[in-house]
Design a protein around this motif. Structure first.
Motif, mmCIF file in Angstrom:
data_model
loop_
_atom_site.group_PDB
_atom_site.id
_atom_site.type_symbol
_atom_site.label_atom_id
_atom_site.label_comp_id
_atom_site.label_asym_id
_atom_site.label_seq_id
_atom_site.Cartn_x
_atom_site.Cartn_y
_atom_site.Cartn_z
ATOM 1 N N LEU A 82 0.863 -1.179 0.000
ATOM 2 C CA LEU A 82 0.000 0.000 0.000
ATOM 3 C C LEU A 82 0.897 1.226 0.000
ATOM 4 C CD1 LEU A 82 -2.726 1.455 0.264
ATOM 5 C CD2 LEU A 82 -2.599 1.073 2.736
ATOM 6 N N PHE A 83 0.783 2.039 -1.051
ATOM 7 C CA PHE A 83 1.636 3.221 -1.193
ATOM 8 C C PHE A 83 0.778 4.479 -1.153
ATOM 9 C CE2 PHE A 83 3.830 6.230 -4.211
ATOM 10 C CZ PHE A 83 4.769 6.661 -3.273
ATOM 11 N N ILE A 84 1.117 5.386 -0.256
ATOM 12 C CA ILE A 84 0.388 6.642 -0.110
ATOM 13 C C ILE A 84 1.371 7.796 -0.259
ATOM 14 C CG2 ILE A 84 -1.063 8.054 1.386
ATOM 15 C CD1 ILE A 84 -0.610 4.482 2.366
ATOM 16 N N THR A 85 1.071 8.696 -1.170
ATOM 17 C CA THR A 85 1.893 9.894 -1.313
ATOM 18 C C THR A 85 1.003 11.116 -1.117
ATOM 19 O OG1 THR A 85 3.403 11.118 -2.761
ATOM 20 C CG2 THR A 85 1.589 9.928 -3.829
ATOM 21 N N ALA A 86 1.485 12.081 -0.356
ATOM 22 C CA ALA A 86 0.681 13.265 -0.042
ATOM 23 C C ALA A 86 1.601 14.436 0.255
ATOM 24 C CB ALA A 86 -0.228 12.992 1.151
ATOM 25 N N GLU A 87 1.047 15.619 0.139
ATOM 26 C CA GLU A 87 1.759 16.811 0.582
ATOM 27 C C GLU A 87 0.844 17.602 1.507
ATOM 28 O OE1 GLU A 87 4.448 17.868 1.666
ATOM 29 O OE2 GLU A 87 5.411 17.626 -0.279
ATOM 30 N N ILE A 88 1.349 17.901 2.686
ATOM 31 C CA ILE A 88 0.609 18.647 3.706
ATOM 32 C C ILE A 88 1.467 19.849 4.077
ATOM 33 C CG2 ILE A 88 -0.459 18.536 5.984
ATOM 34 C CD1 ILE A 88 -0.623 15.465 5.554
ATOM 35 N N CYS A 89 1.115 21.017 3.575
ATOM 36 C CA CYS A 89 1.982 22.191 3.639
ATOM 37 C C CYS A 89 1.693 23.127 4.804
ATOM 38 C CB CYS A 89 1.864 22.992 2.343
ATOM 39 S SG CYS A 89 2.251 22.054 0.854
ATOM 40 N N SER A 90 0.651 22.854 5.580
ATOM 41 C CA SER A 90 0.261 23.800 6.634
ATOM 42 C C SER A 90 1.383 24.043 7.641
ATOM 43 C CB SER A 90 -0.994 23.306 7.353
ATOM 44 O OG SER A 90 -0.814 21.989 7.842
ATOM 45 N N SER A 91 2.174 23.009 7.919
ATOM 46 C CA SER A 91 3.258 23.160 8.905
ATOM 47 C C SER A 91 4.407 24.004 8.361
ATOM 48 C CB SER A 91 3.788 21.786 9.321
ATOM 49 O OG SER A 91 4.304 21.086 8.197
ATOM 50 N N ALA A 92 4.448 24.221 7.043
ATOM 51 C CA ALA A 92 5.541 24.979 6.429
ATOM 52 C C ALA A 92 5.057 26.304 5.845
ATOM 53 C CB ALA A 92 6.203 24.145 5.334
ATOM 54 N N PHE A 93 3.832 26.722 6.207
ATOM 55 C CA PHE A 93 3.330 27.990 5.672
ATOM 56 C C PHE A 93 4.186 29.137 6.192
ATOM 57 C CE2 PHE A 93 0.581 31.698 5.429
ATOM 58 C CZ PHE A 93 0.101 31.588 4.136
ATOM 59 N N TYR A 94 4.615 30.002 5.283
ATOM 60 C CA TYR A 94 5.586 31.052 5.615
ATOM 61 C C TYR A 94 4.875 32.351 5.953
ATOM 62 C CZ TYR A 94 9.594 34.177 5.084
ATOM 63 O OH TYR A 94 10.570 35.110 5.289
ATOM 64 N N MET A 95 5.245 32.947 7.092
ATOM 65 C CA MET A 95 4.616 34.182 7.564
ATOM 66 C C MET A 95 5.546 35.388 7.453
ATOM 67 S SD MET A 95 1.634 33.103 8.513
ATOM 68 C CE MET A 95 0.984 34.391 9.572
ATOM 69 N N GLY A 96 6.731 35.188 6.885
ATOM 70 C CA GLY A 96 7.697 36.280 6.812
ATOM 71 C C GLY A 96 7.645 37.042 5.498
ATOM 72 N N ARG A 97 8.798 37.711 5.157
ATOM 73 C CA ARG A 97 8.834 38.584 3.989
ATOM 74 C C ARG A 97 9.948 38.240 3.006
ATOM 75 N NH1 ARG A 97 8.872 44.340 6.941
ATOM 76 N NH2 ARG A 97 10.342 43.183 8.250
ATOM 77 N N ASP A 98 10.677 37.181 3.236
ATOM 78 C CA ASP A 98 11.743 36.790 2.318
ATOM 79 C C ASP A 98 11.137 36.257 1.016
ATOM 80 O OD1 ASP A 98 13.845 35.261 0.961
ATOM 81 O OD2 ASP A 98 14.986 35.499 2.824
ATOM 82 N N GLN A 99 11.525 36.849 -0.119
ATOM 83 C CA GLN A 99 10.937 36.483 -1.396
ATOM 84 C C GLN A 99 11.212 35.028 -1.777
ATOM 85 O OE1 GLN A 99 12.286 39.294 -4.315
ATOM 86 N NE2 GLN A 99 11.069 40.979 -3.481
ATOM 87 N N HIS A 100 12.339 34.487 -1.318
ATOM 88 C CA HIS A 100 12.670 33.092 -1.642
ATOM 89 C C HIS A 100 11.673 32.113 -1.025
ATOM 90 C CE1 HIS A 100 16.679 35.108 -2.082
ATOM 91 N NE2 HIS A 100 16.647 34.421 -3.200
ATOM 92 N N CYS A 101 11.012 32.527 0.066
ATOM 93 C CA CYS A 101 10.051 31.649 0.746
ATOM 94 C C CYS A 101 8.611 31.932 0.340
ATOM 95 C CB CYS A 101 10.175 31.796 2.257
ATOM 96 S SG CYS A 101 11.737 31.222 2.931
ATOM 97 N N LEU A 102 8.336 33.158 -0.082
ATOM 98 C CA LEU A 102 6.962 33.517 -0.424
ATOM 99 C C LEU A 102 6.450 32.732 -1.627
ATOM 100 C CD1 LEU A 102 7.096 37.393 0.098
ATOM 101 C CD2 LEU A 102 5.802 35.734 1.451
ATOM 102 N N VAL A 103 7.354 32.339 -2.523
ATOM 103 C CA VAL A 103 6.951 31.586 -3.722
ATOM 104 C C VAL A 103 6.279 30.279 -3.337
ATOM 105 C CG1 VAL A 103 7.772 30.455 -5.822
ATOM 106 C CG2 VAL A 103 8.765 32.634 -5.111
ATOM 107 N N SER A 104 6.801 29.604 -2.324
ATOM 108 C CA SER A 104 6.263 28.296 -1.938
ATOM 109 C C SER A 104 4.829 28.403 -1.430
ATOM 110 C CB SER A 104 7.153 27.647 -0.880
ATOM 111 O OG SER A 104 7.170 28.428 0.309
ATOM 112 N N ASN A 105 4.463 29.529 -0.803
ATOM 113 C CA ASN A 105 3.087 29.707 -0.338
ATOM 114 C C ASN A 105 2.095 29.683 -1.494
ATOM 115 O OD1 ASN A 105 3.967 29.925 2.262
ATOM 116 N ND2 ASN A 105 3.595 32.107 2.473
ATOM 117 N N ALA A 106 2.497 30.236 -2.629
ATOM 118 C CA ALA A 106 1.612 30.284 -3.793
ATOM 119 C C ALA A 106 1.728 29.039 -4.666
ATOM 120 C CB ALA A 106 1.921 31.522 -4.630
ATOM 121 N N LEU A 107 2.863 28.371 -4.594
ATOM 122 C CA LEU A 107 3.139 27.259 -5.511
ATOM 123 C C LEU A 107 2.574 25.925 -5.035
ATOM 124 C CD1 LEU A 107 4.644 26.380 -8.098
ATOM 125 C CD2 LEU A 107 6.672 26.025 -6.689
#
Length: 210
Positions: A82-107
């Motif tokens: 049984l193979f399960i693949t998932a992405e759960i991004c809530s724990s990595a949601f970025y609250m700062g202002r660095d542009q390198h990290c803001l992309v991941s919030n939208a992507l």
């Protein structure tokens, strides 16, 4: 993830206690107890189930998981995986202002899927697909590949997923090397001849000729 597992078990008619191998894959979400342990508890799987949780491998996590499933099934003929693949991004949601990290919030978005693979010959008639070949390329030995994406704090201590401009370059290098390895598995001699003819025409007549 539990919903995806319930659905695939219902569609295939395989019971949770018939699962011999359990492999979960999630790049960012790596809790303790592991995702695999959560599913073992949720579906009351056997004590001897081989459970593995993969994490921290980026967008290629699912491909890595399929390769691991293949290798484990080859070592255990007749087993169900049984193979399960998932992405759960809530724990990595970025609250700062660095542009390198803001992309991941939208992507990145959240979701998952579950599938059952088997090496049992008696189950072949029930299978929708057959895994004939898999390939993996790892560019982590290159500093540019190793550092192009990571999870950590910014200058203000806000944690996020850093994505740098080298990421598409490294992804294209991995894809190119993978295609070089997998092409002999999928192309015929006739297709090689067509490709050579097309390349020759472009060189002779110009790049716009197909």
């Amino acid at each position: 993830m539990g919903g995806a597992v319930s659905e695939v078990l219902k569609k295939t008619g395989i019971r949770a206690d018939e699962t011999d191998i359990l492999i979960t894959s999630s790049s960012v979400f790596c809790p303790t107890p592991s995702v695999a342990s959560m599913l073992v508890n949720m579906f009351k799987m056997r004590q001897d189930v081989q459970a593995y949780s993969l994490g921290g491998m980026g967008c290629g996590n699912g491909v890595v998981g399929i390769q691991l499933v293949r290798d484990v099934l080859q070592a255990h003929p007749g087993a169900n995986a049984l193979f399960i693949t998932a992405e759960i991004c809530s724990s990595a949601f970025y609250m700062g202002r660095d542009q390198h990290c803001l992309v991941s919030n939208a992507l990145f978005r959240m979701g998952g899927s579950a599938s059952i693979l088997t090496s049992g010959k008696s189950q072949q008639y029930r299978c929708k697909y057959q895994l004939t070949h898999s390939e993996r390329i790892h560019t982590g030995a290159r500093d540019s590949g190793f550092n192009c994406m990571y999870f950590g704090p910014d200058s203000e201590g806000q944690k996020g997923i850093f994505l740098y401009k080298e990421l598409p370059v490294e992804a294209s290098i991995a894809l190119e090397n993978c295609l070089k390895k997998i092409t002999p598995q999928i192309m015929t001699w006739g297709q090689y001849a067509e490709a050579a003819l097309a390349i020759g025409k472009r060189k002779w007549y110009g790049k716009d000729v197909v």
